[in-house]
Design a protein around this motif. Structure first.
Motif, PDB file in Angstrom:
ATOM      1  N   MET A  13       0.841  -1.178   0.000  1.00  0.00           N
ATOM      2  CA  MET A  13       0.000   0.000   0.000  1.00  0.00           C
ATOM      3  C   MET A  13       0.884   1.239   0.000  1.00  0.00           C
ATOM      4  O   MET A  13       1.928   1.267   0.646  1.00  0.00           O
ATOM      5  CB  MET A  13      -0.902  -0.021   1.236  1.00  0.00           C
ATOM      6  CG  MET A  13      -1.882   1.101   1.313  1.00  0.00           C
ATOM      7  SD  MET A  13      -3.030   0.853   2.675  1.00  0.00           S
ATOM      8  CE  MET A  13      -4.144   2.161   2.330  1.00  0.00           C
ATOM      9  N   TYR A  14       0.470   2.268  -0.721  1.00  0.00           N
ATOM     10  CA  TYR A  14       1.222   3.508  -0.767  1.00  0.00           C
ATOM     11  C   TYR A  14       0.256   4.679  -0.707  1.00  0.00           C
ATOM     12  O   TYR A  14      -0.956   4.528  -0.889  1.00  0.00           O
ATOM     13  CB  TYR A  14       2.096   3.587  -2.028  1.00  0.00           C
ATOM     14  CG  TYR A  14       1.330   3.702  -3.317  1.00  0.00           C
ATOM     15  CD1 TYR A  14       1.039   4.954  -3.854  1.00  0.00           C
ATOM     16  CD2 TYR A  14       0.906   2.573  -3.998  1.00  0.00           C
ATOM     17  CE1 TYR A  14       0.337   5.074  -5.034  1.00  0.00           C
ATOM     18  CE2 TYR A  14       0.202   2.684  -5.179  1.00  0.00           C
ATOM     19  CZ  TYR A  14      -0.080   3.931  -5.707  1.00  0.00           C
ATOM     20  OH  TYR A  14      -0.778   4.045  -6.869  1.00  0.00           O
ATOM     21  N   ALA A  15       0.820   5.850  -0.434  1.00  0.00           N
ATOM     22  CA  ALA A  15       0.009   7.062  -0.348  1.00  0.00           C
ATOM     23  C   ALA A  15       0.813   8.227  -0.898  1.00  0.00           C
ATOM     24  O   ALA A  15       2.039   8.205  -0.896  1.00  0.00           O
ATOM     25  CB  ALA A  15      -0.392   7.341   1.091  1.00  0.00           C
ATOM     26  N   VAL A  16       0.108   9.246  -1.353  1.00  0.00           N
ATOM     27  CA  VAL A  16       0.733  10.500  -1.756  1.00  0.00           C
ATOM     28  C   VAL A  16       0.263  11.542  -0.754  1.00  0.00           C
ATOM     29  O   VAL A  16      -0.938  11.783  -0.611  1.00  0.00           O
ATOM     30  CB  VAL A  16       0.347  10.902  -3.192  1.00  0.00           C
ATOM     31  CG1 VAL A  16       0.927  12.265  -3.531  1.00  0.00           C
ATOM     32  CG2 VAL A  16       0.827   9.857  -4.178  1.00  0.00           C
ATOM     33  N   ILE A  17       1.233  12.137  -0.025  1.00  0.00           N
ATOM     34  CA  ILE A  17       0.895  13.130   0.997  1.00  0.00           C
ATOM     35  C   ILE A  17       1.451  14.482   0.583  1.00  0.00           C
ATOM     36  O   ILE A  17       2.349  14.568  -0.267  1.00  0.00           O
ATOM     37  CB  ILE A  17       1.453  12.729   2.382  1.00  0.00           C
ATOM     38  CG1 ILE A  17       2.988  12.622   2.350  1.00  0.00           C
ATOM     39  CG2 ILE A  17       0.816  11.446   2.862  1.00  0.00           C
ATOM     40  CD1 ILE A  17       3.624  12.434   3.706  1.00  0.00           C
ATOM     41  N   LYS A  18       0.915  15.512   1.209  1.00  0.00           N
ATOM     42  CA  LYS A  18       1.374  16.873   0.947  1.00  0.00           C
ATOM     43  C   LYS A  18       1.853  17.474   2.261  1.00  0.00           C
ATOM     44  O   LYS A  18       1.104  17.497   3.241  1.00  0.00           O
ATOM     45  CB  LYS A  18       0.227  17.703   0.371  1.00  0.00           C
ATOM     46  CG  LYS A  18       0.614  19.121   0.019  1.00  0.00           C
ATOM     47  CD  LYS A  18      -0.579  19.871  -0.552  1.00  0.00           C
ATOM     48  CE  LYS A  18      -0.229  21.312  -0.823  1.00  0.00           C
ATOM     49  NZ  LYS A  18      -1.384  22.068  -1.292  1.00  0.00           N
ATOM     50  N   THR A  19       3.093  17.963   2.270  1.00  0.00           N
ATOM     51  CA  THR A  19       3.635  18.646   3.431  1.00  0.00           C
ATOM     52  C   THR A  19       4.722  19.609   2.975  1.00  0.00           C
ATOM     53  O   THR A  19       5.494  19.290   2.064  1.00  0.00           O
ATOM     54  CB  THR A  19       4.197  17.663   4.484  1.00  0.00           C
ATOM     55  OG1 THR A  19       4.712  18.404   5.571  1.00  0.00           O
ATOM     56  CG2 THR A  19       5.288  16.791   3.929  1.00  0.00           C
ATOM     57  N   GLY A  20       4.769  20.767   3.555  1.00  0.00           N
ATOM     58  CA  GLY A  20       5.778  21.761   3.214  1.00  0.00           C
ATOM     59  C   GLY A  20       5.676  22.260   1.791  1.00  0.00           C
ATOM     60  O   GLY A  20       6.678  22.642   1.200  1.00  0.00           O
ATOM     61  N   PHE A  42      -0.071  12.841   9.195  1.00  0.00           N
ATOM     62  CA  PHE A  42      -0.383  13.670   8.044  1.00  0.00           C
ATOM     63  C   PHE A  42      -1.829  13.401   7.637  1.00  0.00           C
ATOM     64  O   PHE A  42      -2.196  12.275   7.311  1.00  0.00           O
ATOM     65  CB  PHE A  42       0.549  13.359   6.867  1.00  0.00           C
ATOM     66  CG  PHE A  42       1.987  13.654   7.154  1.00  0.00           C
ATOM     67  CD1 PHE A  42       2.455  14.951   7.127  1.00  0.00           C
ATOM     68  CD2 PHE A  42       2.871  12.639   7.471  1.00  0.00           C
ATOM     69  CE1 PHE A  42       3.784  15.244   7.401  1.00  0.00           C
ATOM     70  CE2 PHE A  42       4.200  12.911   7.735  1.00  0.00           C
ATOM     71  CZ  PHE A  42       4.645  14.212   7.706  1.00  0.00           C
ATOM     72  N   GLY A  43      -2.641  14.450   7.643  1.00  0.00           N
ATOM     73  CA  GLY A  43      -4.041  14.324   7.244  1.00  0.00           C
ATOM     74  C   GLY A  43      -4.270  14.721   5.798  1.00  0.00           C
ATOM     75  O   GLY A  43      -5.313  14.424   5.234  1.00  0.00           O
ATOM     76  N   GLU A  44      -3.273  15.375   5.193  1.00  0.00           N
ATOM     77  CA  GLU A  44      -3.404  15.800   3.800  1.00  0.00           C
ATOM     78  C   GLU A  44      -2.953  14.674   2.874  1.00  0.00           C
ATOM     79  O   GLU A  44      -1.859  14.688   2.326  1.00  0.00           O
ATOM     80  CB  GLU A  44      -2.589  17.063   3.547  1.00  0.00           C
ATOM     81  CG  GLU A  44      -3.119  18.271   4.283  1.00  0.00           C
ATOM     82  CD  GLU A  44      -2.408  19.537   3.851  1.00  0.00           C
ATOM     83  OE1 GLU A  44      -2.136  19.698   2.646  1.00  0.00           O
ATOM     84  OE2 GLU A  44      -2.118  20.352   4.728  1.00  0.00           O
ATOM     85  N   VAL A  45      -3.823  13.667   2.708  1.00  0.00           N
ATOM     86  CA  VAL A  45      -3.536  12.529   1.836  1.00  0.00           C
ATOM     87  C   VAL A  45      -4.251  12.775   0.513  1.00  0.00           C
ATOM     88  O   VAL A  45      -5.474  12.902   0.475  1.00  0.00           O
ATOM     89  CB  VAL A  45      -3.985  11.208   2.482  1.00  0.00           C
ATOM     90  CG1 VAL A  45      -3.681  10.035   1.568  1.00  0.00           C
ATOM     91  CG2 VAL A  45      -3.306  11.019   3.828  1.00  0.00           C
ATOM     92  N   LEU A  46      -3.507  12.849  -0.569  1.00  0.00           N
ATOM     93  CA  LEU A  46      -4.072  13.153  -1.883  1.00  0.00           C
ATOM     94  C   LEU A  46      -4.487  11.903  -2.650  1.00  0.00           C
ATOM     95  O   LEU A  46      -5.405  11.946  -3.456  1.00  0.00           O
ATOM     96  CB  LEU A  46      -3.057  13.941  -2.709  1.00  0.00           C
ATOM     97  CG  LEU A  46      -2.504  15.217  -2.063  1.00  0.00           C
ATOM     98  CD1 LEU A  46      -1.405  15.804  -2.913  1.00  0.00           C
ATOM     99  CD2 LEU A  46      -3.615  16.213  -1.848  1.00  0.00           C
ATOM    100  N   MET A  47      -3.792  10.784  -2.411  1.00  0.00           N
ATOM    101  CA  MET A  47      -4.071   9.560  -3.158  1.00  0.00           C
ATOM    102  C   MET A  47      -3.645   8.355  -2.344  1.00  0.00           C
ATOM    103  O   MET A  47      -2.660   8.409  -1.602  1.00  0.00           O
ATOM    104  CB  MET A  47      -3.290   9.589  -4.474  1.00  0.00           C
ATOM    105  CG  MET A  47      -3.563   8.436  -5.384  1.00  0.00           C
ATOM    106  SD  MET A  47      -2.684   8.632  -6.937  1.00  0.00           S
ATOM    107  CE  MET A  47      -1.375   7.486  -6.690  1.00  0.00           C
ATOM    108  N   LEU A  48      -4.396   7.270  -2.453  1.00  0.00           N
ATOM    109  CA  LEU A  48      -4.050   5.992  -1.831  1.00  0.00           C
ATOM    110  C   LEU A  48      -4.048   4.916  -2.899  1.00  0.00           C
ATOM    111  O   LEU A  48      -4.921   4.888  -3.765  1.00  0.00           O
ATOM    112  CB  LEU A  48      -5.066   5.606  -0.752  1.00  0.00           C
ATOM    113  CG  LEU A  48      -5.040   6.385   0.552  1.00  0.00           C
ATOM    114  CD1 LEU A  48      -6.223   6.001   1.422  1.00  0.00           C
ATOM    115  CD2 LEU A  48      -3.755   6.136   1.301  1.00  0.00           C
ATOM    116  N   PRO A 101      -9.962  17.577  -3.159  1.00  0.00           N
ATOM    117  CA  PRO A 101      -8.549  17.278  -3.369  1.00  0.00           C
ATOM    118  C   PRO A 101      -7.980  16.300  -2.347  1.00  0.00           C
ATOM    119  O   PRO A 101      -6.942  15.701  -2.588  1.00  0.00           O
ATOM    120  CB  PRO A 101      -7.889  18.637  -3.237  1.00  0.00           C
ATOM    121  CG  PRO A 101      -8.727  19.361  -2.250  1.00  0.00           C
ATOM    122  CD  PRO A 101     -10.132  18.879  -2.516  1.00  0.00           C
ATOM    123  N   LEU A 102      -8.628  16.142  -1.173  1.00  0.00           N
ATOM    124  CA  LEU A 102      -8.107  15.250  -0.136  1.00  0.00           C
ATOM    125  C   LEU A 102      -9.038  14.069   0.064  1.00  0.00           C
ATOM    126  O   LEU A 102     -10.247  14.146  -0.202  1.00  0.00           O
ATOM    127  CB  LEU A 102      -7.964  15.996   1.195  1.00  0.00           C
ATOM    128  CG  LEU A 102      -7.067  17.238   1.203  1.00  0.00           C
ATOM    129  CD1 LEU A 102      -7.146  17.926   2.555  1.00  0.00           C
ATOM    130  CD2 LEU A 102      -5.638  16.873   0.892  1.00  0.00           C
TER     131      LEU A 102
END
Length: 176
Positions: free
Chosen positions: A1-8, A35-41, A52-53
């Motif tokens: 499993m992978y995720a795309v997160i947004k930070t900074g 991290f709560g800003e997950v864009l894709m799983l 977007p989230l």
């Protein structure tokens, strides 16, 4: 499993067990970061995109260290005017170990142990410069106390050993 997160202001593709370097985050080494800003799983059930989230999706991480990044040199020049300026900058960054991803009905955890060893310490150990830590600290004083007696015994044995080769050398010259 992978995720795309947004930070900074940047996006990172992460999996459980990954080590990533991001812009500086608040917290001490060993602190848990979510991290709560997950864009894709992405996982066994397919890919889930956010708009977007993704609601309810989180990525858990452990803060390994906060350090200064590589040096960036800034060089300004105006040709034929005698104008040159050199400046430098080292950005603060945080090193994270991703420990888990949860969302879209799936969970993924990392089973390994998060080591809080800094990059500088790893580099020193790789070059053989880091001090070795023994498992038992009580054994060190006992060895130090016994060491002078052993040293005296070695010096007493070493003196006759030095005289013996001299006699052999003298015997060889007589034979020749």
């Amino acid at each position: 499993m992978y995720a795309v997160i947004k930070t900074g202001g940047k996006q990172y593709r992460v999996q459980p067990g990954d080590v990533i370097v991001v812009e500086k985050l608040d917290g001490e080494a060993g602190a848990a970061v979510n991290f709560g800003e997950v864009l894709m799983l992405g996982g066994d059930k397919g890919v889930t995109l956010g708009a977007p989230l993704i609601d309810g999706a989180t990525v858990a991480a452990t803060l390994v260290e906060t350090r200064k990044g590589e040096k960036i040199k800034i060089f300004k020049k105006i040709r034929r005017q005698g104008y040159r300026r050199t400046n430098g900058h080292r950005q603060m960054e945080s090193v994270l170990r991703i420990t888990g991803i949860e969302g879209a009905g799936e969970k993924a955890k990392w089973d390994g142990e998060t080591s809080l060893m800094t990059k500088a310490e790893m580099n020193a150990r790789a070059r053989g410069l880091a001090p070795r830590v023994e498992a038992t600290e009580e054994a060190k004083p006992a060895k130090k106390a016994a060491a002078p007696k052993a040293a005296k015994a070695e010096t007493a044995e070493a003196k006759p050993a030095k005289k013996a080769p001299a006699k052999k050398a003298a015997a060889k010259t007589d034979e020749a």
